[in-house]
Design a protein around this motif. Sequence first.
Motif, mmCIF file in Angstrom:
data_model
loop_
_atom_site.group_PDB
_atom_site.id
_atom_site.type_symbol
_atom_site.label_atom_id
_atom_site.label_comp_id
_atom_site.label_asym_id
_atom_site.label_seq_id
_atom_site.Cartn_x
_atom_site.Cartn_y
_atom_site.Cartn_z
ATOM 1 N N CYS A 455 0.831 -1.212 0.000
ATOM 2 C CA CYS A 455 0.000 0.000 0.000
ATOM 3 C C CYS A 455 0.860 1.254 0.000
ATOM 4 C CB CYS A 455 -0.959 -0.006 1.188
ATOM 5 S SG CYS A 455 -0.158 -0.147 2.785
ATOM 6 N N GLN A 456 2.137 1.117 0.360
ATOM 7 C CA GLN A 456 3.019 2.277 0.382
ATOM 8 C C GLN A 456 3.619 2.589 -0.985
ATOM 9 O OE1 GLN A 456 5.433 0.797 3.627
ATOM 10 N NE2 GLN A 456 4.454 2.171 5.094
ATOM 11 N N ILE A 457 3.430 1.694 -1.951
ATOM 12 C CA ILE A 457 3.908 2.002 -3.306
ATOM 13 C C ILE A 457 2.768 2.027 -4.315
ATOM 14 C CG2 ILE A 457 6.284 1.210 -2.961
ATOM 15 C CD1 ILE A 457 5.492 -1.371 -4.433
ATOM 16 N N LEU A 459 0.713 4.230 -4.916
ATOM 17 C CA LEU A 459 0.645 5.526 -5.591
ATOM 18 C C LEU A 459 1.424 5.539 -6.902
ATOM 19 C CD1 LEU A 459 -0.349 8.539 -5.259
ATOM 20 C CD2 LEU A 459 1.951 9.005 -4.397
ATOM 21 N N ALA A 460 2.491 4.731 -6.971
ATOM 22 C CA ALA A 460 3.301 4.724 -8.198
ATOM 23 C C ALA A 460 2.424 4.452 -9.407
ATOM 24 C CB ALA A 460 4.416 3.683 -8.091
ATOM 25 N N ALA A 463 -0.486 7.689 -9.546
ATOM 26 C CA ALA A 463 -0.163 9.109 -9.691
ATOM 27 C C ALA A 463 -0.310 9.601 -11.131
ATOM 28 C CB ALA A 463 1.232 9.399 -9.139
ATOM 29 N N TRP A 466 -3.991 10.042 -11.529
ATOM 30 C CA TRP A 466 -4.537 11.106 -10.670
ATOM 31 C C TRP A 466 -4.174 12.489 -11.206
ATOM 32 C CZ3 TRP A 466 -3.643 9.359 -4.848
ATOM 33 C CH2 TRP A 466 -4.435 8.237 -4.595
ATOM 34 N N GLN A 467 -2.973 12.610 -11.764
ATOM 35 C CA GLN A 467 -2.549 13.927 -12.264
ATOM 36 C C GLN A 467 -3.519 14.456 -13.308
ATOM 37 O OE1 GLN A 467 -0.203 15.987 -11.161
ATOM 38 N NE2 GLN A 467 0.368 14.537 -9.574
ATOM 39 N N GLN A 495 -4.704 0.574 -2.232
ATOM 40 C CA GLN A 495 -4.834 1.720 -1.341
ATOM 41 C C GLN A 495 -5.051 1.297 0.110
ATOM 42 O OE1 GLN A 495 -5.523 5.526 -2.259
ATOM 43 N NE2 GLN A 495 -3.727 4.621 -3.172
ATOM 44 N N PHE A 497 -4.942 -0.201 3.721
ATOM 45 C CA PHE A 497 -3.809 -0.506 4.575
ATOM 46 C C PHE A 497 -3.597 -2.014 4.651
ATOM 47 C CE2 PHE A 497 -5.585 3.373 6.830
ATOM 48 C CZ PHE A 497 -4.883 4.222 6.009
ATOM 49 N N SER B 446 0.872 17.054 -6.311
ATOM 50 C CA SER B 446 -0.042 15.904 -6.232
ATOM 51 C C SER B 446 -1.494 16.321 -6.410
ATOM 52 C CB SER B 446 0.090 15.204 -4.877
ATOM 53 O OG SER B 446 1.303 14.510 -4.797
ATOM 54 N N PHE B 448 -5.203 14.273 -5.898
ATOM 55 C CA PHE B 448 -5.631 13.012 -5.298
ATOM 56 C C PHE B 448 -7.124 13.039 -5.018
ATOM 57 C CE2 PHE B 448 -3.696 15.922 -2.286
ATOM 58 C CZ PHE B 448 -4.616 16.013 -1.261
ATOM 59 N N THR B 452 -8.386 10.313 0.298
ATOM 60 C CA THR B 452 -6.988 9.886 0.352
ATOM 61 C C THR B 452 -6.347 10.354 1.659
ATOM 62 O OG1 THR B 452 -6.850 10.029 -2.051
ATOM 63 C CG2 THR B 452 -4.761 10.021 -0.848
ATOM 64 N N ALA B 453 -5.619 9.461 2.305
ATOM 65 C CA ALA B 453 -4.881 9.802 3.519
ATOM 66 C C ALA B 453 -3.455 10.180 3.156
ATOM 67 C CB ALA B 453 -4.881 8.617 4.478
ATOM 68 N N CYS B 455 -0.647 9.118 4.205
ATOM 69 C CA CYS B 455 0.286 8.008 3.980
ATOM 70 C C CYS B 455 0.125 7.422 2.586
ATOM 71 C CB CYS B 455 0.116 6.933 5.055
ATOM 72 S SG CYS B 455 -1.532 6.234 5.149
ATOM 73 N N GLN B 456 -0.999 7.715 1.951
ATOM 74 C CA GLN B 456 -1.206 7.179 0.600
ATOM 75 C C GLN B 456 -0.578 8.055 -0.480
ATOM 76 O OE1 GLN B 456 -5.470 6.858 1.048
ATOM 77 N NE2 GLN B 456 -5.358 4.651 1.299
ATOM 78 N N ILE B 457 -0.090 9.239 -0.110
ATOM 79 C CA ILE B 457 0.612 10.061 -1.101
ATOM 80 C C ILE B 457 2.052 10.327 -0.695
ATOM 81 C CG2 ILE B 457 -1.440 11.176 -2.081
ATOM 82 C CD1 ILE B 457 -0.748 13.635 -0.366
ATOM 83 N N ASP B 458 2.467 9.749 0.427
ATOM 84 C CA ASP B 458 3.842 9.963 0.888
ATOM 85 C C ASP B 458 4.852 9.565 -0.180
ATOM 86 O OD1 ASP B 458 5.713 10.540 3.159
ATOM 87 O OD2 ASP B 458 6.277 8.473 2.749
ATOM 88 N N LEU B 459 4.522 8.522 -0.937
ATOM 89 C CA LEU B 459 5.448 8.041 -1.964
ATOM 90 C C LEU B 459 5.830 9.136 -2.951
ATOM 91 C CD1 LEU B 459 6.854 5.433 -3.125
ATOM 92 C CD2 LEU B 459 4.916 5.291 -4.689
ATOM 93 N N ALA B 460 4.916 10.084 -3.180
ATOM 94 C CA ALA B 460 5.212 11.144 -4.147
ATOM 95 C C ALA B 460 6.529 11.835 -3.802
ATOM 96 C CB ALA B 460 4.068 12.161 -4.189
#
Lengths: 600, 600
Positions: A455-457, A459-460, A463, A466-467, A495, A497, B446, B448, B452-453, B455-460
């Motif tokens: 869930c921590q990647i 966004l790759a 993104a 989303w942009q 997404q 957790f 970003s 989003f 979205t929390a 932690c879900q965009i921290d990767l950016a």
Amino acid sequence: MENIFATRVEAIRAMMREHGWDAVVLTGSDPHASEYPARRWKQVEWVSGFTGEAGDLCITLDHAGLWTDTRYFIQAVKQLSGTGIELHKMRVPEQVPIPQWLSSQGFPEPVIAVDGLCQTVSAVAALKAAFDVPVTVVSVPDLLSPLWQDRPAIPSTPVITLGEDLSGESRESRLHWLRKWMILHNLDAVFLTALDEIAWLLNVRGSDVEYNPVVISYLLVTLEDVLWFVRKDDYLDPDEETVASFAEVEADEVTVCDYSEVCLAFSTRVSDEVQRIHVDPDSLNLQIRECLDECAFDVVEGPSPVPLRKAVKNAVEIEGMREAHLEDGLAMEKFLYWLEGQVGQVDEWEAACKLQSLRAEIPGYRGDSFETISAYGPGAALPHYVTPRENAPVLEPHGLYLVDSGGQYLFGTTDITRTVPLGPCTALEREDYTLVLRGHIDLAMSVFPAGTAGCQIDLAARAPLWQTKRNFGHGTGHGVGFFLNVHEGPQDVRQNFNAQPLLPGMILSDEPGIYREGMHGVRHENLVLVREDGSNDFGTWYAFETLTLCHIDTSALVPDLLTPAETAWLNAYNERVFRTLSPRLPAPVVAWLREKTRAV
Amino acid sequence: MENIFATRVEAIRAMMREHGWDAVVLTGSDPHASEYPARRWKQVEWVSGFTGEAGDLCITLDHAGLWTDTRYFIQAVKQLSGTGIELHKMRVPEQVPIPQWLSSQGFPEPVIAVDGLCQTVSAVAALKAAFDVPVTVVSVPDLLSPLWQDRPAIPSTPVITLGEDLSGESRESRLHWLRKWMILHNLDAVFLTALDEIAWLLNVRGSDVEYNPVVISYLLVTLEDVLWFVRKDDYLDPDEETVASFAEVEADEVTVCDYSEVCLAFSTRVSDEVQRIHVDPDSLNLQIRECLDECAFDVVEGPSPVPLRKAVKNAVEIEGMREAHLEDGLAMEKFLYWLEGQVGQVDEWEAACKLQSLRAEIPGYRGDSFETISAYGPGAALPHYVTPRENAPVLEPHGLYLVDSGGQYLFGTTDITRTVPLGPCTALEREDYTLVLRGHIDLAMSVFPAGTAGCQIDLAARAPLWQTKRNFGHGTGHGVGFFLNVHEGPQDVRQNFNAQPLLPGMILSDEPGIYREGMHGVRHENLVLVREDGSNDFGTWYAFETLTLCHIDTSALVPDLLTPAETAWLNAYNERVFRTLSPRLPAPVVAWLREKTRAV
């Protein structure tokens, strides 16, 4: 004329009145909490006509509802029409799950009947927790059997075993590992319900569940014994391989017992030896939980340790998966080559059949890993489209065709989606095609430190979508088994957790998408393997190796939307596909693939 | 010569022997769970000499340990030298927190003493939960006072109020909102401990805690009454504004009570009116929890509703924050202009003083929002470097200088980090500078979907670093208060799971970094505001507006590492800074800033 499903709901209500039940809850699963059940357990479909792969029913005397998620809303509305069963939407912000809905119905002393075989311990706990008042949950095994005249039997398909040459580890070694875990946790026994966990631990495979190469069974592992509860006696005239498989397993000190005698065995066979027994409430069914309580075991509930170890593939499994993707890629390229000549002439169903026939030629092929999604145009806008067998849409020489498919091989499992431009595409189709590809590539190129969870990647992959304010409503990646279920945990990329870190040896799908109702759908999916990628002052690093080998079409691409790094990845991938596959493809396909894989 | 801190540990052990305690646990916080306490509660520093902003002590008869995180390891090793106190590392994979460490010490019937005023209910629960055996936790208010001869008093600084012109909402409206929440949750009272929650609710500000404009107090809100427990009587000769502030608050039907009488008030003032009382166990201290129990209230533990509503700034607060960033940006640019002429002549401390003096000229300035980190070269490699007042390193005409600072203004709070190239930089410095900037920009750009929390965009912010196997060990972003604490929840942007969605009106920092021990550190930080950014078929979209206004130096940039979109963002940002600030800067600074903000 009465609707047949409405009649069935009424028959259930008659049972409810007879027994004094306020509600009946039915799941779409089997006694093993399988994602897809065998036909015998397609209870939701039998009652409601809804054929989606995820759905639960809840029936009260004055309401009947089907609970399913975003993927199936359109299908559910269609299939429930005339049944009197209402759709309850899940995975939406305002969702009210069955337990919460039931608790709001004002039953003073609620009595809820479930098929105790098809309801997990966790689900029952969640049901009870939703109420402020005490709830009686009545466990009725095979609740529907009195009504379902021609209910299919429990399947018993041929059983095979995998040697160490294929699995990379003996069942002895796997049992030894499990027993070490038991000792560490002060346990006398582990009871396994999940079919893929049992298949992995015993190195056995069957085909009892469509697309999932498993054997319907339970497994009890104590420090001394292994009891495998399986329908061996139902094999009236078993084939030679099945006989040999049972013999091989028994030679490894696994006692084969009858599937129906699992509860009996608790009291007669192991009650002296076993006190503390571990079960996984997410897969254990209520019926067996109640048997365990009757035997006065000290039942320890917790996650099974098997899924995590199973998810981390060993070197032999990884080599097998690479091999499977090479063979699967050859079939895919032959299919795509054939397809190009058939546009305008074949329909979605015929295309799916052609693909299956090409996979079936591969030595070691054991069936598809799930039902192929072969979807042209608007059909592809449904992420879980079911291709109709008759009157399927014809593939026309424009727009996008999406094919999501995979194979089960003795040496691995595949899962691939290609979105194929069949001719001119609209600007929106091209943009969506390109942006989803950016998401796919960005996830595939990810480098991340040890300890990172999926869930921590996630966004790759999102993104780039989303942009431009686009998104998709499903997970980005799921774990994939080794010649086992195409969906497996504990890892994923999504997404939601999920604390499970990605570990070297795990295999996942990378499958972002964009879906536009009534227009088109795009999804690009490869499988990727987590690999170590060096260490430095900042820690240990992991990256993905793409396993899937099948070119990605560049004709619908908007090249300017890709970054230079993404373009480089795409060109390198297509070149790798060409070099790896071309030695084993027929000359015309090679020439065609050379053109298809030209750098952009 | 005995080490003074070793002596203090021994004095605590003497108390332990006298009372039969197995261990004493001391936190670095105050009775209000403040992130930074007033000097009176710097107990960890008094006992151990450790001055880091996060650290807990645990002392047994044969061991004394300081528990702190990665940020402070180097500092802790230095400061603990000779004290006999050992460093226990937190936020590392093998971390053993105090509760787990204590439970492994084999006390048969553990008795653990804590300063009940400075230990939260949650922390005590975690302590108890770590043991298999029953634990006695002895709550000793002001445990250290018998040993700490010249212990500072509880501060009582001037109190001011904020009108609606500044806060955007009256205390009456905020109390009304809280009471609606109480009624919805069937509560008779809410007891607030956290100082910034009380300051926000009552529209009051003080300076009882360095950098945090709060008033040390408790607040009890019932459906009828508001009791504010504050040290009003300690203001022996209060200034006019403080007198007026108390009068204004009292005119709004807030009863001002003495801080020391909070427990007494439970029994004497509200026990008839109040049954169900809500407390937040993450901020409530053990001592007050025990008082509530003695009064036989029905205590409901749960997260306070105040932080979330406080985090979502209203239109007036947002306008104030924009104004604060304009003023703060002018001070920053004047500072950076001055700095360029001083390289080789000033040290880190003198630079920090200059910056503070420029902020102090701003009307409405109420102090800095935290202690300025002014760090040249290797010092900047410590994310929480403390600039020494004497013999601070001189800023030399090469390499990177990092300055992380912020101001408290009547109309808002700022927090900004600039990494300033002071001359030629090494290739590694330039690469790190550029990659961190990529991370900063990618998060700032970003887009989003609602829900979205962080932690879900921290990767950016991390992906550009991870791609080259670099990383940083702190969070990417924290919430920022409105003329309140520079760190506030519930939102953040970091790897750790935090389910709180980002909502329009929330303000966060965006501050990735790279730190290389003994070499250099890079951090780029702006504050950003979450804003709605339209809706479409895929849902509602949010994006960030950058609030901070201060140019980002391009001289150390490796322009080829930026994507075209990142370059465009950087140029547009620097141009916006120039256009916004130049009308209010002196001519030489304008000319200089014009050069600094030239597009790359």
